[in-house]
Design a protein around this motif. Structure first.
Motif, mmCIF file in Angstrom:
data_model
loop_
_atom_site.group_PDB
_atom_site.id
_atom_site.type_symbol
_atom_site.label_atom_id
_atom_site.label_comp_id
_atom_site.label_asym_id
_atom_site.label_seq_id
_atom_site.Cartn_x
_atom_site.Cartn_y
_atom_site.Cartn_z
ATOM 1 N N VAL A 294 0.957 -1.093 0.205
ATOM 2 C CA VAL A 294 -0.019 0.017 0.094
ATOM 3 C C VAL A 294 0.956 1.115 0.105
ATOM 4 N N GLU A 295 0.792 1.862 -1.136
ATOM 5 C CA GLU A 295 1.519 3.302 -1.137
ATOM 6 C C GLU A 295 0.573 4.243 -0.353
ATOM 7 N N ILE A 296 1.103 4.860 0.716
ATOM 8 C CA ILE A 296 0.444 5.774 1.540
ATOM 9 C C ILE A 296 0.514 7.247 1.092
ATOM 10 N N PRO A 297 -0.444 8.022 0.283
ATOM 11 C CA PRO A 297 -0.196 9.480 -0.174
ATOM 12 C C PRO A 297 -0.181 10.363 0.801
ATOM 13 N N VAL A 298 1.187 10.779 1.316
ATOM 14 C CA VAL A 298 1.459 11.839 2.159
ATOM 15 C C VAL A 298 2.632 12.496 1.642
ATOM 16 N N GLU A 299 2.584 13.793 1.908
ATOM 17 C CA GLU A 299 3.494 14.817 1.424
ATOM 18 C C GLU A 299 4.507 14.985 2.435
ATOM 19 N N SER A 300 5.838 14.825 2.389
ATOM 20 C CA SER A 300 6.832 15.009 3.165
ATOM 21 C C SER A 300 7.127 16.509 3.363
ATOM 22 N N LYS A 301 7.077 17.209 4.357
ATOM 23 C CA LYS A 301 7.450 18.748 4.226
ATOM 24 C C LYS A 301 8.639 18.653 5.484
ATOM 25 N N ASN A 302 9.977 18.894 5.140
ATOM 26 C CA ASN A 302 10.923 18.789 6.044
ATOM 27 C C ASN A 302 11.388 20.059 6.590
ATOM 28 N N ALA A 303 10.845 21.237 5.913
ATOM 29 C CA ALA A 303 11.248 22.621 6.641
ATOM 30 C C ALA A 303 10.116 23.066 7.281
ATOM 31 N N ASN A 304 10.171 22.410 8.612
ATOM 32 C CA ASN A 304 8.853 23.108 9.492
ATOM 33 C C ASN A 304 9.168 23.716 10.787
ATOM 34 N N HIS A 305 10.183 24.604 10.613
ATOM 35 C CA HIS A 305 10.784 25.399 11.762
ATOM 36 C C HIS A 305 9.577 26.119 12.138
ATOM 37 N N SER A 306 8.967 27.295 11.222
ATOM 38 C CA SER A 306 7.839 27.851 11.379
ATOM 39 C C SER A 306 6.833 27.143 12.092
ATOM 40 N N MET A 307 6.249 26.138 11.985
ATOM 41 C CA MET A 307 5.476 25.203 12.246
ATOM 42 C C MET A 307 5.504 25.122 13.879
ATOM 43 N N ILE A 308 6.896 24.793 14.359
ATOM 44 C CA ILE A 308 7.150 24.724 15.616
ATOM 45 C C ILE A 308 7.115 25.905 16.403
ATOM 46 N N VAL A 309 7.585 26.908 15.798
ATOM 47 C CA VAL A 309 7.515 28.308 16.580
ATOM 48 C C VAL A 309 6.123 28.909 16.626
ATOM 49 N N GLN A 310 5.083 28.521 15.595
ATOM 50 C CA GLN A 310 3.782 29.008 15.480
ATOM 51 C C GLN A 310 3.056 28.176 16.644
ATOM 52 N N ASN A 311 3.285 26.868 16.904
ATOM 53 C CA ASN A 311 2.850 26.132 17.793
ATOM 54 C C ASN A 311 2.861 26.408 19.006
ATOM 55 N N TRP A 312 4.497 26.858 19.444
ATOM 56 C CA TRP A 312 5.100 27.385 20.521
ATOM 57 C C TRP A 312 4.125 28.624 20.752
ATOM 58 N N ILE A 313 3.987 29.532 20.040
ATOM 59 C CA ILE A 313 3.293 30.779 20.451
ATOM 60 C C ILE A 313 2.027 30.565 20.723
#
Length: 387
Positions: A294-313
């Motif tokens: 089963v090929e699972i269709p999920v997009e890899s997004k490596n540059a997620n620094h902004s998401m961690i900062v936003q999650n923290w705020i």
């Protein structure tokens, strides 16, 4: 809208990107109001690459005492992370630290205690936790779809570094300056994702950490580690900065199949029944449980620094849960410390690692070091060493 006043300390490669992220208004609910760096060239960079009314400090104590910030992003070299975080907590300031949490678990445990006592929001820049690819892997494992884990394997050799990289600063790739090599620097995100996706830590580790195998450095650039888990599952972790072309392949084998992450793609080799049930009931000798690819269709997004900062705020403002709590930083560090200690002692090491023993052995490495860099191309870099 009231904005959280954020400061950044450490304006190197990573710190600079955080400064721009905040200063450009890419993080909702936050405003960059102060920065701190002892490096004159980086201060000049700040002046020419930022806008608005921002305070600039050269001294960390003055920064924490007079900046008026409510939250701080710490992007300084490895050893300083716990001490700076503790200073911030003592001032009632929320903290987001770059990885690693520290170099040895002894002071990271103290930092975690300070964080709990402060009641402040404490995060760590484990940005791969925000990658949908690894979030899906975690979901498949922890939802039970993969069944009980039997084996984990991760080959991380696509983190090649040339000698010129190690020559870029005096502190890089030294026990005193960086505290480690590929494990503490390039592969630490993988160590975190390894335990985060499976949901449990190894019970014991036996590792070989090769010092300067491919480079003129005094720390490890090639590691092979064997781990055992409480449920008798086993695992292998391999990493190196001296192989090209490299590989990044993560496998998790369970009672209901196998997950493979490679080339930013996720494949589930799903069994139609439990392997243990098949083994107990099958009577025709040679045979194999039926499975589907089963090929699972999920997009890899490596540059997620902004998401961690936003999650923290967001957590500071609304109390929402952190994707990467700062206290989790000790987990990958515990694994890396155990790998080092196993290699140094030439024996299997139980987890959690003996923090006092590890600290003692690390200090021996530092105090007895006779290593000197033959060539340093740039001694003014003020970087975190996270890349």
């Amino acid at each position: 809208m009231v904005l959280v006043k954020v400061g950044v300390i450490g304006i190197g490669n990573i710190g600079s990107s955080h400064v721009q992220l905040l200063n450009n208004g890419q993080i909702k609910g936050a405003a960059l109001t102060a920065v701190c760096s002892s490096n004159e060239s980086r201060i000049e960079w700040i002046k020419s690459h930022t806008k608005g009314d921002m305070k600039i400090f050269k001294d960390e104590d003055t920064f924490f005492n007079e900046s008026g910030i409510e939250a701080v992003l710490i992007a300084t070299p490895h050893y300083s992370h716990p001490e700076l975080a503790k200073k911030a907590f003592a001032k009632g300031i929320h903290v987001l630290i770059e990885k690693p949490a520290g170099v040895f678990t002894k002071d990271v445990l103290e930092m975690n205690d300070a964080a709990k006592l402060s009641g402040k929001v404490f995060g760590i820049m484990y940005n791969q936790r925000a990658n949908p690819l690894f979030q899906k892997v975690r979901d498949l494992i922890q939802s039970g779809e993969l069944g009980e884990i039997k084996r984990t394997n991760w080959i991380v050799t696509d983190v090649y570094r040339s000698q010129s990289y190690y020559d870029s600063s005096k502190w890089r790739a030294t026990w005193k300056g960086e505290g480690g090599g590929v494990l503490l620097n390039q592969a630490l995100h993988h160590l975190d994702i390894w335990q985060w996706t499976t949901g449990f830590m190894p019970k014991s580790i036996r590792a070989t950490c090769s010092i300067g195998k491919y480079h003129d450095i005094e720390v490890e650039d090639d590691v092979t580690a064997f781990v055992e888990y409480e449920n008798r599952a086993t695992g292998v972790f391999i990493t190196s900065t001296g192989e090209a072309p490299g590989t990044d392949r993560y496998e998790v084998v369970g009672d209901r199949g196998k997950l493979v992450v490679e080339n930013d793609e996720l494949t589930f080799y799903r069994l139609t029944q439990s392997e243990r049930n098949f083994n107990a009931t099958y009577t025709d000798g040679f045979g194999l449980p039926e499975w589907q690819k089963v090929e699972i269709p999920v997009e890899s997004k490596n540059a997620n620094h902004s998401m961690i900062v936003q999650n923290w705020i967001d957590s500071i403002v609304t109390g929402s849960p952190l994707l990467a709590p700062g206290i989790d930083g000790i987990k990958a560090l515990d694994i890396s410390n155990a790998m080092y200690l196993s290699s140094w002692l030439n024996q299997t090491v139980e987890l959690p690692v003996d923090s006092d023993l590890y600290y003692e052995k690390l200090q021996e490495k530092i105090s007895t070091s006779t290593f000197t860099k033959k060539l340093v191309t740039n001694t003014t870099l003020d970087v975190t060493g996270t890349h």
